[in-house]
Design a protein around this motif. Structure first.
Motif, PDB file in Angstrom:
ATOM      1  N   PHE A  50       6.002   1.836  28.643  1.00 55.26           N
ATOM      2  CA  PHE A  50       6.680   1.066  27.604  1.00 55.26           C
ATOM      3  C   PHE A  50       5.913   1.121  26.284  1.00 55.26           C
ATOM      4  CE2 PHE A  50       9.543  -0.496  30.776  1.00 55.26           C
ATOM      5  CZ  PHE A  50      10.671  -0.872  30.063  1.00 55.26           C
ATOM      6  N   ALA A  51       4.580   1.152  26.346  1.00 58.27           N
ATOM      7  CA  ALA A  51       3.800   1.279  25.107  1.00 58.27           C
ATOM      8  C   ALA A  51       4.155   2.575  24.391  1.00 58.27           C
ATOM      9  CB  ALA A  51       2.312   1.230  25.413  1.00 58.27           C
ATOM     10  N   MET A  52       4.262   3.671  25.148  1.00 57.24           N
ATOM     11  CA  MET A  52       4.646   4.960  24.560  1.00 57.24           C
ATOM     12  C   MET A  52       5.986   4.836  23.837  1.00 57.24           C
ATOM     13  SD  MET A  52       5.770   8.456  26.491  1.00 57.24           S
ATOM     14  CE  MET A  52       7.200   7.609  27.183  1.00 57.24           C
ATOM     15  N   ALA A  53       7.005   4.260  24.514  1.00 50.21           N
ATOM     16  CA  ALA A  53       8.338   4.135  23.920  1.00 50.21           C
ATOM     17  C   ALA A  53       8.322   3.206  22.711  1.00 50.21           C
ATOM     18  CB  ALA A  53       9.328   3.644  24.969  1.00 50.21           C
ATOM     19  N   LEU A  54       7.596   2.107  22.808  1.00 50.64           N
ATOM     20  CA  LEU A  54       7.508   1.174  21.688  1.00 50.64           C
ATOM     21  C   LEU A  54       6.888   1.847  20.464  1.00 50.64           C
ATOM     22  CD1 LEU A  54       6.368  -1.956  23.703  1.00 50.64           C
ATOM     23  CD2 LEU A  54       8.416  -1.888  22.265  1.00 50.64           C
ATOM     24  N   LEU A  55       5.847   2.650  20.684  1.00 54.97           N
ATOM     25  CA  LEU A  55       5.199   3.338  19.573  1.00 54.97           C
ATOM     26  C   LEU A  55       6.150   4.310  18.889  1.00 54.97           C
ATOM     27  CD1 LEU A  55       1.697   3.968  21.181  1.00 54.97           C
ATOM     28  CD2 LEU A  55       2.186   2.481  19.217  1.00 54.97           C
ATOM     29  N   THR A  56       7.011   4.985  19.672  1.00 48.95           N
ATOM     30  CA  THR A  56       7.956   5.919  19.059  1.00 48.95           C
ATOM     31  C   THR A  56       8.979   5.199  18.189  1.00 48.95           C
ATOM     32  OG1 THR A  56       9.588   5.887  20.873  1.00 48.95           O
ATOM     33  CG2 THR A  56       7.770   7.484  21.041  1.00 48.95           C
ATOM     34  N   ALA A  59      -5.077   4.110  16.866  1.00 45.31           N
ATOM     35  CA  ALA A  59      -4.819   3.783  18.270  1.00 45.31           C
ATOM     36  C   ALA A  59      -4.763   2.273  18.459  1.00 45.31           C
ATOM     37  CB  ALA A  59      -5.899   4.392  19.153  1.00 45.31           C
ATOM     38  N   GLU A  60      -4.324   1.867  19.640  1.00 54.12           N
ATOM     39  CA  GLU A  60      -4.146   0.441  19.921  1.00 54.12           C
ATOM     40  C   GLU A  60      -4.581   0.138  21.349  1.00 54.12           C
ATOM     41  OE1 GLU A  60      -0.637  -2.849  19.119  1.00 54.12           O
ATOM     42  OE2 GLU A  60      -0.052  -0.855  19.831  1.00 54.12           O
ATOM     43  N   PHE A  61      -5.475  -0.819  21.499  1.00 55.92           N
ATOM     44  CA  PHE A  61      -5.869  -1.265  22.823  1.00 55.92           C
ATOM     45  C   PHE A  61      -4.764  -2.117  23.424  1.00 55.92           C
ATOM     46  CE2 PHE A  61     -10.231  -0.115  21.807  1.00 55.92           C
ATOM     47  CZ  PHE A  61     -10.743   0.235  23.037  1.00 55.92           C
ATOM     48  N   TYR A  94       7.039   0.149  16.845  1.00 61.51           N
ATOM     49  CA  TYR A  94       6.600  -1.180  17.257  1.00 61.51           C
ATOM     50  C   TYR A  94       5.202  -1.124  17.866  1.00 61.51           C
ATOM     51  CZ  TYR A  94      11.674  -2.074  17.056  1.00 61.51           C
ATOM     52  OH  TYR A  94      12.984  -2.163  16.664  1.00 61.51           O
ATOM     53  N   SER A  95       4.604  -2.283  18.005  1.00 62.23           N
ATOM     54  CA  SER A  95       3.327  -2.359  18.710  1.00 62.23           C
ATOM     55  C   SER A  95       3.531  -2.092  20.194  1.00 62.23           C
ATOM     56  CB  SER A  95       2.715  -3.756  18.532  1.00 62.23           C
ATOM     57  OG  SER A  95       1.667  -3.973  19.454  1.00 62.23           O
ATOM     58  N   GLY A  96       2.581  -1.384  20.800  1.00 65.65           N
ATOM     59  CA  GLY A  96       2.620  -1.173  22.244  1.00 65.65           C
ATOM     60  C   GLY A  96       2.395  -2.448  23.019  1.00 65.65           C
ATOM     61  N   ASN A  97       2.025  -3.538  22.332  1.00 68.77           N
ATOM     62  CA  ASN A  97       1.813  -4.839  22.946  1.00 68.77           C
ATOM     63  C   ASN A  97       2.911  -5.827  22.559  1.00 68.77           C
ATOM     64  OD1 ASN A  97      -0.820  -4.272  24.187  1.00 68.77           O
ATOM     65  ND2 ASN A  97      -1.541  -4.112  22.072  1.00 68.77           N
ATOM     66  N   SER A  98       4.072  -5.321  22.202  1.00 67.40           N
ATOM     67  CA  SER A  98       5.148  -6.196  21.745  1.00 67.40           C
ATOM     68  C   SER A  98       5.500  -7.244  22.801  1.00 67.40           C
ATOM     69  CB  SER A  98       6.398  -5.375  21.425  1.00 67.40           C
ATOM     70  OG  SER A  98       7.471  -6.233  21.064  1.00 67.40           O
ATOM     71  N   THR A  99       5.786  -8.461  22.313  1.00 70.17           N
ATOM     72  CA  THR A  99       6.293  -9.534  23.174  1.00 70.17           C
ATOM     73  C   THR A  99       7.735  -9.886  22.801  1.00 70.17           C
ATOM     74  OG1 THR A  99       5.421 -11.240  21.689  1.00 70.17           O
ATOM     75  CG2 THR A  99       3.990 -10.512  23.493  1.00 70.17           C
TER      76      THR A  99
END
Length: 370
Positions: free
Chosen positions: A193-199, A345-347, A202-207
């Motif tokens: 989901f982080a991969m898809a959010l980044l594309t 990058a994003e942790f 959005y943040s890979g940590n989206s809530t």
């Protein structure tokens, strides 16, 4: 394997801190071998039950610990944080394990839920070998519950015998129709989901439930390209020719190259890599707490941390160990990302139970094709 700090602003600053890989830390002295031998004699009937990711601990380290202390190590594996968490909480099996190795955002979650014991750092004489960029983080102030083990990234893997790596630079490239039935995704909900959010920007940590749904909708369109989901030795589908491109952890790419698959190229995607850190924790019902501390302290010795990092291909948070490493390891960009990569990058972070339930709902739908 998959992260760190709890606010987006902080997490974007953290990679810069990582970059300041400490050179000023001095080597902390190793544990006294005579003491260890005496403890080993006393602990000869003890078995340390270690719950870890697969292929994430060199046999040389396990053998050395057993020989020095007389403590046997029973090594059991999981392939996702969710599987580990379910085993320790939902199945209430924490008494079966003395040590586990969750990623940082699960350390925070498990600590808040009372699933972890507090560490006794008086038993960790080598704690000061750690780079202070990785200690006393927001997710675990003063390292009350966790000790950093390894950190790394999730990026693109390309078999350049089949695909020109110059043509694959973005997570979005995995959606291209010419790659039908050739893509491998991690068997890891948050990473995918982080991969898809980044594309989607959005943040890979989206809530945000709407953003998570948008990521799910986009992921449904990649499924014709997906050959397999794998988080257990992710280099193997590439080595065996099952897949030609997709996701992988950086250490798996290093191991593949070391094992002769020099055609496997690792790249940081233009939207940003996914960063993570894994940590030792002691489950609340662990039976062999002293042995767990002994093992952690053994891992924190610079010479042992060096062996681990060089063999499994991930970055060590142990500053003293990095001082011992060959220059070609310290300067390998696949292991230690350069500054421009870290800045982009994003942790991974804890997103909270409410958002996690949304992720899980869509992940189940994605995997089952509903």
């Amino acid at each position: 394997m998959t992260h760190l700090l709890s606010s987006s602003a902080t997490s974007r600053m953290f990679p810069k801190a990582v970059l300041a890989l400490a050179v000023g830390l001095t080597l902390a002295s190793c544990s006294n071998s005579d003491t260890a031998s005496a403890e080993g004699a006393a602990d000869s009937e003890v078995t340390l039950n270690l719950y870890n990711w697969s292929e994430y601990m060199p046999q040389e380290i396990l053998d050395g610990f057993e020989e020095e202390t007389g403590i046997d190590v029973n090594y059991t594996t999981f392939d996702s944080n969710e599987a580990m968490y379910a085993k320790l909480k939902l199945l209430d099996d924490s008494s079966q394990y003395d040590l586990a190795v969750p990623s940082t955002y699960y350390v925070e979650k498990m600590a808040q839920e009372g699933l972890l014991q507090e560490l006794d750092k008086s038993k960790l004489s080598n704690f000061t070998n750690l780079d202070t960029s990785f200690t006393n983080t927001k997710v675990d102030p003063d390292n009350k519950y966790s000790i950093p083990y390894m950190w790394g990234s999730t990026g693109l893997a390309i078999n350049d015998d089949v695909i020109d790596p110059a043509t694959v630079n973005s997570w979005n490239d995995l959606w291209r129709p010419e790659y039908q039935d050739q893509v491998m995704l991690m068997n890891d909900m948050r990473e995918v989901f982080a991969m898809a959010l980044l594309t989607l920007g959005y943040s890979g940590n989206s809530t945000n439930p709407e953003e998570i749904k948008a990521a799910y909708d986009k992921l449904t369109t990649i499924m014709p390209n997906v050959k397999t989901f794998n988080s257990d030795a992710t280099r193997i589908p590439y080595i065996e020719g099952e897949t030609n491109l997709g996701m992988t952890w950086n250490g798996e790419a290093v191991m593949a190259n070391d094992e002769g698959l020099t055609s496997l190229v690792y790249k940081y995607p233009t939207e940003g890599a996914i960063l993570w850190m894994d940590n030792f924790v002691i489950p609340k019902n662990a039976q062999n707490v002293d042995a767990a501390h002994q093992f952690i302290d053994y891992i924190l010795r610079p010479e042992n941390a060096k062996i681990i990092s060089e063999e499994i291909g991930y970055a060590s948070p142990n500053a003293a160990a990095r001082e011992l490493m060959d220059e070609d390891v310290r300067n390998n960009p696949t292991i230690y990302p350069p500054q421009d990569v870290l800045a982009n990058a994003e942790f991974q972070e804890d997103v909270g139970d409410e958002a996690l339930q949304v992720y899980q709902q869509y992940w189940d739908m994605l995997k089952t094709g509903r």
